[in-house]
Design a protein around this motif. Structure first.
Motif, PDB file in Angstrom:
ATOM      1  N   LEU A  95      53.126 218.003  24.064  1.00  0.00           N
ATOM      2  CA  LEU A  95      52.079 217.633  25.020  1.00  0.00           C
ATOM      3  C   LEU A  95      52.503 216.451  25.873  1.00  0.00           C
ATOM      4  CD1 LEU A  95      48.718 217.932  23.034  1.00  0.00           C
ATOM      5  CD2 LEU A  95      49.187 218.928  25.292  1.00  0.00           C
ATOM      6  N   PHE A  96      53.072 215.448  25.225  1.00  0.00           N
ATOM      7  CA  PHE A  96      53.481 214.255  25.949  1.00  0.00           C
ATOM      8  C   PHE A  96      54.548 214.577  26.997  1.00  0.00           C
ATOM      9  CE2 PHE A  96      56.817 211.014  26.263  1.00  0.00           C
ATOM     10  CZ  PHE A  96      56.110 209.985  26.864  1.00  0.00           C
ATOM     11  N   THR A  97      55.562 215.328  26.609  1.00  0.00           N
ATOM     12  CA  THR A  97      56.656 215.655  27.527  1.00  0.00           C
ATOM     13  C   THR A  97      56.148 216.483  28.696  1.00  0.00           C
ATOM     14  OG1 THR A  97      58.189 215.662  25.648  1.00  0.00           O
ATOM     15  CG2 THR A  97      58.947 216.674  27.692  1.00  0.00           C
ATOM     16  N   ALA A  98      55.306 217.472  28.413  1.00  0.00           N
ATOM     17  CA  ALA A  98      54.767 218.307  29.484  1.00  0.00           C
ATOM     18  C   ALA A  98      53.957 217.482  30.467  1.00  0.00           C
ATOM     19  CB  ALA A  98      53.896 219.417  28.892  1.00  0.00           C
ATOM     20  N   ALA A  99      53.173 216.534  29.955  1.00  0.00           N
ATOM     21  CA  ALA A  99      52.327 215.724  30.832  1.00  0.00           C
ATOM     22  C   ALA A  99      53.137 214.724  31.645  1.00  0.00           C
ATOM     23  CB  ALA A  99      51.278 214.996  29.998  1.00  0.00           C
ATOM     24  N   VAL A 100      54.153 214.097  31.023  1.00  0.00           N
ATOM     25  CA  VAL A 100      54.892 213.051  31.717  1.00  0.00           C
ATOM     26  C   VAL A 100      55.780 213.618  32.821  1.00  0.00           C
ATOM     27  CG1 VAL A 100      56.994 212.938  30.287  1.00  0.00           C
ATOM     28  CG2 VAL A 100      56.030 210.841  31.260  1.00  0.00           C
ATOM     29  N   LEU A 101      56.190 214.878  32.698  1.00  0.00           N
ATOM     30  CA  LEU A 101      57.037 215.477  33.727  1.00  0.00           C
ATOM     31  C   LEU A 101      56.310 215.637  35.055  1.00  0.00           C
ATOM     32  CD1 LEU A 101      58.890 218.281  31.723  1.00  0.00           C
ATOM     33  CD2 LEU A 101      59.919 216.246  32.713  1.00  0.00           C
ATOM     34  N   VAL A 102      54.995 215.819  34.996  1.00  0.00           N
ATOM     35  CA  VAL A 102      54.241 216.075  36.232  1.00  0.00           C
ATOM     36  C   VAL A 102      53.367 214.897  36.623  1.00  0.00           C
ATOM     37  CG1 VAL A 102      54.275 218.559  35.872  1.00  0.00           C
ATOM     38  CG2 VAL A 102      52.375 217.230  34.960  1.00  0.00           C
ATOM     39  N   ALA A 103      53.272 213.884  35.754  1.00  0.00           N
ATOM     40  CA  ALA A 103      52.547 212.644  36.059  1.00  0.00           C
ATOM     41  C   ALA A 103      51.186 212.908  36.683  1.00  0.00           C
ATOM     42  CB  ALA A 103      53.389 211.761  36.995  1.00  0.00           C
ATOM     43  N   SER A 104      50.392 213.778  36.037  1.00  0.00           N
ATOM     44  CA  SER A 104      49.072 214.131  36.551  1.00  0.00           C
ATOM     45  C   SER A 104      48.074 214.113  35.411  1.00  0.00           C
ATOM     46  CB  SER A 104      49.098 215.519  37.204  1.00  0.00           C
ATOM     47  OG  SER A 104      47.795 215.920  37.579  1.00  0.00           O
ATOM     48  N   PRO A 105      47.226 213.071  35.332  1.00  0.00           N
ATOM     49  CA  PRO A 105      46.215 213.027  34.263  1.00  0.00           C
ATOM     50  C   PRO A 105      45.260 214.212  34.293  1.00  0.00           C
ATOM     51  CG  PRO A 105      46.424 210.886  35.348  1.00  0.00           C
ATOM     52  CD  PRO A 105      47.207 211.862  36.178  1.00  0.00           C
ATOM     53  N   ALA A 106      45.030 214.794  35.472  1.00  0.00           N
ATOM     54  CA  ALA A 106      44.091 215.911  35.574  1.00  0.00           C
ATOM     55  C   ALA A 106      44.587 217.135  34.804  1.00  0.00           C
ATOM     56  CB  ALA A 106      43.861 216.265  37.035  1.00  0.00           C
ATOM     57  N   ILE A 107      45.901 217.252  34.631  1.00  0.00           N
ATOM     58  CA  ILE A 107      46.457 218.421  33.942  1.00  0.00           C
ATOM     59  C   ILE A 107      46.329 218.294  32.433  1.00  0.00           C
ATOM     60  CG2 ILE A 107      48.671 219.583  33.443  1.00  0.00           C
ATOM     61  CD1 ILE A 107      49.409 219.342  36.304  1.00  0.00           C
ATOM     62  N   LEU A 108      46.168 217.068  31.933  1.00  0.00           N
ATOM     63  CA  LEU A 108      46.222 216.838  30.494  1.00  0.00           C
ATOM     64  C   LEU A 108      45.157 217.621  29.732  1.00  0.00           C
ATOM     65  CD1 LEU A 108      47.796 215.368  28.360  1.00  0.00           C
ATOM     66  CD2 LEU A 108      46.327 213.377  28.674  1.00  0.00           C
ATOM     67  N   ALA A 109      43.925 217.648  30.251  1.00  0.00           N
ATOM     68  CA  ALA A 109      42.859 218.390  29.567  1.00  0.00           C
ATOM     69  C   ALA A 109      43.193 219.878  29.512  1.00  0.00           C
ATOM     70  CB  ALA A 109      41.531 218.169  30.271  1.00  0.00           C
ATOM     71  N   LEU A 110      43.750 220.406  30.605  1.00  0.00           N
ATOM     72  CA  LEU A 110      44.145 221.818  30.614  1.00  0.00           C
ATOM     73  C   LEU A 110      45.240 222.085  29.593  1.00  0.00           C
ATOM     74  CD1 LEU A 110      44.261 222.431  34.471  1.00  0.00           C
ATOM     75  CD2 LEU A 110      42.485 223.191  32.894  1.00  0.00           C
ATOM     76  N   LEU A 111      46.192 221.158  29.470  1.00  0.00           N
ATOM     77  CA  LEU A 111      47.274 221.339  28.514  1.00  0.00           C
ATOM     78  C   LEU A 111      46.758 221.312  27.072  1.00  0.00           C
ATOM     79  CD1 LEU A 111      50.123 219.130  30.044  1.00  0.00           C
ATOM     80  CD2 LEU A 111      49.879 221.606  30.146  1.00  0.00           C
ATOM     81  N   CYS A 112      45.801 220.438  26.794  1.00  0.00           N
ATOM     82  CA  CYS A 112      45.246 220.378  25.439  1.00  0.00           C
ATOM     83  C   CYS A 112      44.601 221.718  25.067  1.00  0.00           C
ATOM     84  CB  CYS A 112      44.216 219.253  25.345  1.00  0.00           C
ATOM     85  SG  CYS A 112      44.945 217.596  25.388  1.00  0.00           S
ATOM     86  N   ILE A 113      43.898 222.320  26.022  1.00  0.00           N
ATOM     87  CA  ILE A 113      43.284 223.622  25.750  1.00  0.00           C
ATOM     88  C   ILE A 113      44.358 224.696  25.601  1.00  0.00           C
ATOM     89  CG2 ILE A 113      41.764 225.404  26.698  1.00  0.00           C
ATOM     90  CD1 ILE A 113      40.228 223.146  28.100  1.00  0.00           C
ATOM     91  N   ALA A 114      45.362 224.665  26.486  1.00  0.00           N
ATOM     92  CA  ALA A 114      46.417 225.687  26.445  1.00  0.00           C
ATOM     93  C   ALA A 114      47.267 225.575  25.192  1.00  0.00           C
ATOM     94  CB  ALA A 114      47.305 225.565  27.679  1.00  0.00           C
ATOM     95  N   SER A 115      47.344 224.374  24.612  1.00  0.00           N
ATOM     96  CA  SER A 115      48.164 224.207  23.400  1.00  0.00           C
ATOM     97  C   SER A 115      47.592 224.962  22.211  1.00  0.00           C
ATOM     98  CB  SER A 115      48.299 222.723  23.054  1.00  0.00           C
ATOM     99  OG  SER A 115      47.059 222.189  22.619  1.00  0.00           O
ATOM    100  N   LEU A 116      46.292 225.226  22.222  1.00  0.00           N
ATOM    101  CA  LEU A 116      45.664 225.856  21.057  1.00  0.00           C
ATOM    102  C   LEU A 116      46.116 227.297  20.860  1.00  0.00           C
ATOM    103  CD1 LEU A 116      42.098 224.318  21.426  1.00  0.00           C
ATOM    104  CD2 LEU A 116      44.042 223.478  20.100  1.00  0.00           C
ATOM    105  N   PRO A 117      46.017 228.189  21.869  1.00  0.00           N
ATOM    106  CA  PRO A 117      46.539 229.546  21.641  1.00  0.00           C
ATOM    107  C   PRO A 117      48.049 229.569  21.459  1.00  0.00           C
ATOM    108  CG  PRO A 117      45.864 229.275  23.935  1.00  0.00           C
ATOM    109  CD  PRO A 117      45.369 228.077  23.191  1.00  0.00           C
ATOM    110  N   ALA A 118      48.765 228.666  22.149  1.00  0.00           N
ATOM    111  CA  ALA A 118      50.218 228.621  21.967  1.00  0.00           C
ATOM    112  C   ALA A 118      50.560 228.199  20.538  1.00  0.00           C
ATOM    113  CB  ALA A 118      50.846 227.653  22.976  1.00  0.00           C
ATOM    114  N   TRP A 119      49.804 227.249  19.992  1.00  0.00           N
ATOM    115  CA  TRP A 119      50.062 226.801  18.634  1.00  0.00           C
ATOM    116  C   TRP A 119      49.779 227.916  17.624  1.00  0.00           C
ATOM    117  CZ3 TRP A 119      52.762 223.196  16.441  1.00  0.00           C
ATOM    118  CH2 TRP A 119      52.558 222.892  15.094  1.00  0.00           C
TER     119      TRP A 119
END
Length: 427
Positions: free
Chosen positions: A384-408
């Motif tokens: 999660l951290f690496t994905a978020a830091v590459l794009v430097a966009s806090p708005a994407i973080l909530a979407l990534l947290c949700i997307a991590s669940l089915p991927a996990w």
């Protein structure tokens, strides 16, 4: 249950300040030392890379990244690393397929060969990063020096400090190390407050990160077009891209013990590594020069022009890079798997953007990196951290947290990209 957990945590006795103060100086020293070693090896490997891939082919009148030169260089790198593994005392450490970020304490005599094999690998072009062997070297050095200079401190302190410091230095921030530490401590019965447990490692990570930042000015931000407010279509995109990227990564994970077994049947490092280098040269001829090396400089080039390649070209680079990572990790090259996996995720995300223009490139990249790293590393917080830091966009973080669940759900409980001594995968 949550109330009981909270009561237990509050009941845990806090560590007195006088017990934490002696950790400060060791953490500072280990943090600076771990960063300097990482920067020194990286600088030496970069200089050698320039000689091998620029000066030497220019002097010989051969194209720098021609098919011939890629085949020659990667095979020669396999020969060079094979000689180190075969002849240098310690044989450059254990089989890299059996190691992860949590490095064992290696004897000091092993460390020079491991450093040499890592530098040759980084310069020669195989698709691995420096993280695993550099962590192992820093852990070994910190333990050896620490036990001699401060024998009264706990034996387990030195590996924890060195691992955290190196992760902080690698990413240029202590946040990644803090996430790894918290994940490692999850489920353990802590003797005191969580912050007491991470006090020394976090200071070492911050010192390592600050040293790297001051001396090398690293940046993981790919400077992709800015992402605005998320919408429902963005949520749908990440819910598709992250699990799809995880499935791609799992294909390599499931193939890992079989490919490793095939190279192991060659039995000798002077067969395994040169043959692996030759295969990597063929893959590079197929995927192009961007699929060489650890991948950090190459993702900058991809991100600088998100529309510069077709969807098929992005997909081809993602598949070839993943195959190169699989081969390099299987045949005995000393290196880590995080950075090349990031390249696979970036290429996969840009492929999604090229296929569907409505997918924002930053969103595609973040979701692609998240999915691939979850499969390859099984480190959820770092992914999660690496994905978020590459794009430097806090708005994407909530979407990534949700997307991590089915991927996990797709990767948890399944084999990891790490093997036991008998060749069976860790779960």
């Amino acid at each position: 249950m949550a109330q009981d957990t909270a009561q237990q945590a509050s009941a845990a006795p806090a560590t007195p300040a006088r017990a934490l103060l002696p950790l400060i100086l060791p953490a500072l020293v280990v943090g600076v030392g771990a960063s300097l070693l990482l920067l020194g090896v990286s600088a030496a490997a970069e200089e050698l890379q320039h000689v091998l891939w620029r000066d030497l082919p220019d002097a010989l009148g051969v194209g720098r990244y021609s098919v011939l030169w890629m085949l020659v260089m990667l095979t020669a790198t396999g020969v060079a690393v094979g000689l180190v593994v075969w002849k240098v005392p310690g044989h450059a450490g254990p089989d890299p397929a059996t190691t992860g970020l949590d490095a064992p304490v290696l004897p000091v005599a092993v460390l020079p060969g491991l450093l040499l094999a890592t530098a040759l690998m980084l310069a020669g072009g195989p698709s691995l990063g420096p993280e695993n062997p550099i962590i192992a070297v820093n852990v070994g050095l910190a333990f050896w020096l620490g036990r001699r200079l401060s024998p009264r401190l706990p034996r387990g302190l030195w590996p924890a400090l060195a691992e955290a410091a190196t992760i902080g230095a690698l990413f240029g921030t202590p946040v990644a190390a803090a996430l790894v530490i918290s994940e490692a401590l999850a489920g353990r019965q802590l003797r005191g407050a969580l912050w007491d447990s991470v006090f020394g490692p976090l200071l070492a990570a911050a010192t390592g990160a600050l040293t790297t930042t001051v001396l090398a000015h690293p940046s993981f931000d790919l400077r992709l077009p800015a992402f605005g407010q998320p919408g429902w279509t963005d949520l749908l995109a990440v819910l598709v891209i992250a699990p799809a990227a995880a499935l791609l990564g799992m294909a390599a994970v499931l193939a890992f013990p079989h490919v490793h077994g095939a190279f192991a049947r060659l039995r000798h490092p002077m067969l395994m590594l040169p043959v692996g280098g030759l295969v990597l040269g063929l893959l590079a001829a197929l995927g192009g020069r961007l699929t060489l090396f650890k991948g950090l400089d190459e993702i900058d080039e991809l991100a600088a022009d998100p529309t510069g390649w077709s969807a098929g070209q992005f997909a081809g680079m993602a598949v070839v890079k993943l195959a190169a990572l699989l081969v390099a990790a299987s045949c005995g090259f000393r290196g880590g798997r995080i950075f090349p996996a990031v390249f696979v995720g970036v290429a996969f995300g840009l492929c999604a953007h090229a296929l569907v223009d409505a997918v924002h490139p930053a969103l595609g990249v973040a979701a692609g990196v998240l999915g691939v790293l979850l499969a390859v590393t099984r480190q959820a917080w770092v992914s999660l951290f690496t994905a978020a830091v590459l794009v430097a966009s806090p708005a994407i973080l909530a979407l990534l947290c949700i997307a991590s669940l089915p991927a996990w759900l797709l990767v948890t409980g399944r084999p990891q990209m790490q093997l036991r001594e008998d060749g069976t995968p860790v779960r």
